[in-house]
Motif scaffolding. Structure first.
Motif, PDB file in Angstrom:
ATOM      1  N   LYS A   1     -12.618 -76.123  56.831  1.00 19.21           N
ATOM      2  CA  LYS A   1     -12.666 -76.178  57.982  1.00 19.21           C
ATOM      3  C   LYS A   1     -14.114 -76.159  58.371  1.00 19.21           C
ATOM      4  O   LYS A   1     -14.836 -76.040  59.461  1.00 19.21           O
ATOM      5  CB  LYS A   1     -12.068 -75.110  59.299  1.00 19.21           C
ATOM      6  N   GLY A   2     -14.964 -75.676  57.197  1.00 20.97           N
ATOM      7  CA  GLY A   2     -16.534 -75.681  57.328  1.00 20.97           C
ATOM      8  C   GLY A   2     -16.905 -74.129  57.498  1.00 20.97           C
ATOM      9  O   GLY A   2     -18.076 -73.821  57.535  1.00 20.97           O
ATOM     10  N   TRP A   3     -16.138 -73.058  57.239  1.00 23.55           N
ATOM     11  CA  TRP A   3     -16.663 -71.829  57.426  1.00 23.55           C
ATOM     12  C   TRP A   3     -17.237 -71.328  56.188  1.00 23.55           C
ATOM     13  O   TRP A   3     -16.842 -71.906  55.230  1.00 23.55           O
ATOM     14  CB  TRP A   3     -15.309 -70.831  57.787  1.00 23.55           C
ATOM     15  N   THR A   4     -18.045 -70.228  56.138  1.00 23.96           N
ATOM     16  CA  THR A   4     -18.670 -69.855  54.941  1.00 23.96           C
ATOM     17  C   THR A   4     -18.224 -68.622  54.208  1.00 23.96           C
ATOM     18  O   THR A   4     -17.774 -67.758  55.197  1.00 23.96           O
ATOM     19  CB  THR A   4     -20.214 -69.813  55.052  1.00 23.96           C
ATOM     20  N   VAL A   5     -18.098 -68.245  53.377  1.00 22.21           N
ATOM     21  CA  VAL A   5     -17.551 -67.036  52.393  1.00 22.21           C
ATOM     22  C   VAL A   5     -18.515 -66.580  51.673  1.00 22.21           C
ATOM     23  O   VAL A   5     -18.992 -67.352  50.947  1.00 22.21           O
ATOM     24  CB  VAL A   5     -16.244 -67.582  51.686  1.00 22.21           C
ATOM     25  N   ASP A   6     -18.648 -65.259  51.997  1.00 18.47           N
ATOM     26  CA  ASP A   6     -19.656 -64.320  51.079  1.00 18.47           C
ATOM     27  C   ASP A   6     -18.545 -63.466  50.349  1.00 18.47           C
ATOM     28  O   ASP A   6     -18.127 -62.557  50.940  1.00 18.47           O
ATOM     29  CB  ASP A   6     -20.532 -63.421  52.009  1.00 18.47           C
ATOM     30  N   ALA A   7     -18.454 -63.769  48.956  1.00 19.01           N
ATOM     31  CA  ALA A   7     -17.651 -63.130  48.254  1.00 19.01           C
ATOM     32  C   ALA A   7     -18.003 -61.624  47.996  1.00 19.01           C
ATOM     33  O   ALA A   7     -17.053 -60.902  47.821  1.00 19.01           O
ATOM     34  CB  ALA A   7     -17.596 -64.035  46.811  1.00 19.01           C
ATOM     35  N   ALA A   8     -19.309 -61.529  47.995  1.00 18.88           N
ATOM     36  CA  ALA A   8     -19.780 -60.069  47.705  1.00 18.88           C
ATOM     37  C   ALA A   8     -19.391 -58.960  48.703  1.00 18.88           C
ATOM     38  O   ALA A   8     -18.805 -58.007  48.495  1.00 18.88           O
ATOM     39  CB  ALA A   8     -21.351 -60.193  47.479  1.00 18.88           C
ATOM     40  N   SER A   9     -19.676 -59.278  50.093  1.00 21.45           N
ATOM     41  CA  SER A   9     -19.162 -58.693  51.026  1.00 21.45           C
ATOM     42  C   SER A   9     -17.758 -58.836  51.569  1.00 21.45           C
ATOM     43  O   SER A   9     -17.100 -57.911  52.646  1.00 21.45           O
ATOM     44  CB  SER A   9     -19.852 -58.749  52.441  1.00 21.45           C
ATOM     45  N   GLN A  10     -16.924 -59.797  51.016  1.00 19.15           N
ATOM     46  CA  GLN A  10     -15.578 -60.267  51.390  1.00 19.15           C
ATOM     47  C   GLN A  10     -15.686 -60.607  52.926  1.00 19.15           C
ATOM     48  O   GLN A  10     -14.566 -60.195  53.630  1.00 19.15           O
ATOM     49  CB  GLN A  10     -14.589 -58.909  50.986  1.00 19.15           C
ATOM     50  N   MET A  11     -16.597 -61.179  53.286  1.00 15.90           N
ATOM     51  CA  MET A  11     -16.768 -61.449  54.897  1.00 15.90           C
ATOM     52  C   MET A  11     -16.800 -63.169  54.949  1.00 15.90           C
ATOM     53  O   MET A  11     -17.115 -63.697  54.088  1.00 15.90           O
ATOM     54  CB  MET A  11     -17.827 -61.012  55.415  1.00 15.90           C
ATOM     55  N   VAL A  12     -16.006 -63.473  55.970  1.00 15.54           N
ATOM     56  CA  VAL A  12     -16.112 -64.951  56.214  1.00 15.54           C
ATOM     57  C   VAL A  12     -16.983 -65.322  57.523  1.00 15.54           C
ATOM     58  O   VAL A  12     -16.690 -64.516  58.699  1.00 15.54           O
ATOM     59  CB  VAL A  12     -14.686 -65.530  56.549  1.00 15.54           C
ATOM     60  N   THR A  13     -17.954 -66.106  57.413  1.00  9.06           N
ATOM     61  CA  THR A  13     -18.816 -66.417  58.620  1.00  9.06           C
ATOM     62  C   THR A  13     -18.111 -67.674  59.355  1.00  9.06           C
ATOM     63  O   THR A  13     -17.700 -68.612  58.994  1.00  9.06           O
ATOM     64  CB  THR A  13     -20.046 -66.636  58.289  1.00  9.06           C
ATOM     65  N   VAL A  14     -17.821 -67.412  60.865  1.00  5.52           N
ATOM     66  CA  VAL A  14     -17.038 -68.439  61.365  1.00  5.52           C
ATOM     67  C   VAL A  14     -18.066 -69.311  61.931  1.00  5.52           C
ATOM     68  O   VAL A  14     -19.330 -69.391  62.371  1.00  5.52           O
ATOM     69  CB  VAL A  14     -16.471 -67.902  62.649  1.00  5.52           C
ATOM     70  N   LYS A  15     -17.594 -70.796  61.582  1.00  8.37           N
ATOM     71  CA  LYS A  15     -18.416 -71.874  61.911  1.00  8.37           C
ATOM     72  C   LYS A  15     -17.980 -72.210  63.376  1.00  8.37           C
ATOM     73  O   LYS A  15     -16.836 -72.873  63.427  1.00  8.37           O
ATOM     74  CB  LYS A  15     -18.168 -73.098  61.187  1.00  8.37           C
ATOM     75  N   LYS A  16     -18.664 -72.082  64.562  1.00 10.55           N
ATOM     76  CA  LYS A  16     -18.475 -72.554  65.824  1.00 10.55           C
ATOM     77  C   LYS A  16     -18.426 -73.862  66.041  1.00 10.55           C
ATOM     78  O   LYS A  16     -19.441 -74.479  65.560  1.00 10.55           O
ATOM     79  CB  LYS A  16     -19.227 -72.035  66.984  1.00 10.55           C
ATOM     80  N   GLN A  17     -17.489 -74.721  66.403  1.00 14.44           N
ATOM     81  CA  GLN A  17     -17.589 -76.225  66.750  1.00 14.44           C
ATOM     82  C   GLN A  17     -18.187 -76.338  68.017  1.00 14.44           C
ATOM     83  O   GLN A  17     -18.181 -75.674  68.878  1.00 14.44           O
ATOM     84  CB  GLN A  17     -16.023 -76.548  66.849  1.00 14.44           C
ATOM     85  N   ALA A  18     -18.897 -77.231  68.019  1.00 17.21           N
ATOM     86  CA  ALA A  18     -19.721 -77.766  69.380  1.00 17.21           C
ATOM     87  C   ALA A  18     -18.989 -78.240  70.414  1.00 17.21           C
ATOM     88  O   ALA A  18     -17.680 -78.868  70.128  1.00 17.21           O
ATOM     89  CB  ALA A  18     -20.628 -78.939  68.858  1.00 17.21           C
ATOM     90  N   VAL A  19     -18.861 -77.699  71.422  1.00 16.42           N
ATOM     91  CA  VAL A  19     -17.805 -78.211  72.566  1.00 16.42           C
ATOM     92  C   VAL A  19     -18.483 -79.683  72.982  1.00 16.42           C
ATOM     93  O   VAL A  19     -19.516 -79.654  73.357  1.00 16.42           O
ATOM     94  CB  VAL A  19     -18.241 -77.032  73.830  1.00 16.42           C
TER      95      VAL A  19
END
Length: 197
Positions: free
Chosen positions: A156-174
């Motif tokens: 869905k286009g989100w990005t993952v940082d494996a080192a911190s085990q965090m996912v950054t949400v990609k907000k969809q344009a409204v």
């Protein structure tokens, strides 16, 4: 009692219509004075409410189900366990309740469809509520393993940082569509004309 409209809707997978069909049939048989409590497809009726995200109606239906039916039909109790988890917002518990019962053939497709719809609802919730989220929390919300949840959101286009085990949400344009009805435009034109003259 003719439940063919319910079975027909199940056959064509019109799950979003089943709650209304069940409500109409229940009113009809009640008005005719037909005893239906023992034969009513309560599990399907409850699941149909969950499918259309109507937990309030499901709670009221649960309160009307005779105790003998609740005790003698484990699928009704299993469907209600899903409702309890939805009511308390126990997101992971919803998936556990779905997977924790061997559903009948009639309910199996509906439960699978509800699970997909619920996952999409949870994804939209995460999309609107988070900018970053841990992979473990993501997996709980989506009812998946951490690897599956990560794969799902990366698609869905989100990005993952494996080192911190965090996912950054990609907000969809409204995207907003402005729909102007011709009758509204006509009324506005008449109003402006009236103000000028």
């Amino acid at each position: 009692m003719d439940l063919s409209p319910v079975t027909d809707a199940l056959a064509v997978k019109s799950f979003d219509k089943i709650a209304d069909i069940c409500d109409s049939l229940m009113l009809q048989v009640s008005a005719e004075g037909i005893s239906f409590q023992e034969d009513w497809p309560y599990a399907i009726h409850l699941l149909a409410y969950f499918f259309v995200d109507d937990c309030d109606s499901a709670r009221f239906l649960w309160k009307t189900i005779p105790t003998s039916v609740k005790e003698s039909k484990p699928e009704v109790a299993a469907a209600w366990r899903i409702g309890q988890k939805l009511w308390t917002r126990d997101y992971a518990g919803v998936y556990e309740s779905i997977r924790g019962f061997d559903w009948s053939q009639d309910a199996k497709d509906m439960v699978a469809a509800f699970s997909d719809v619920y996952t999409k609802r949870m994804f939209q919730l995460l999309l609107s509520a988070y900018s970053t989220i841990t992979i473990s929390d993501l997996a709980l919300f989506l009812g998946m393993t951490q690897d599956d949840a990560t794969t799902y959101v990366v698609e869905k286009g989100w990005t993952v940082d494996a080192a911190s085990q965090m996912v950054t949400v990609k907000k969809q344009a409204v995207q907003r569509e402005q729909k102007v009805d011709s009758s509204k435009l006509q009324r506005l034109t008449e109003y402006v004309f009236h103000l000028e003259h």
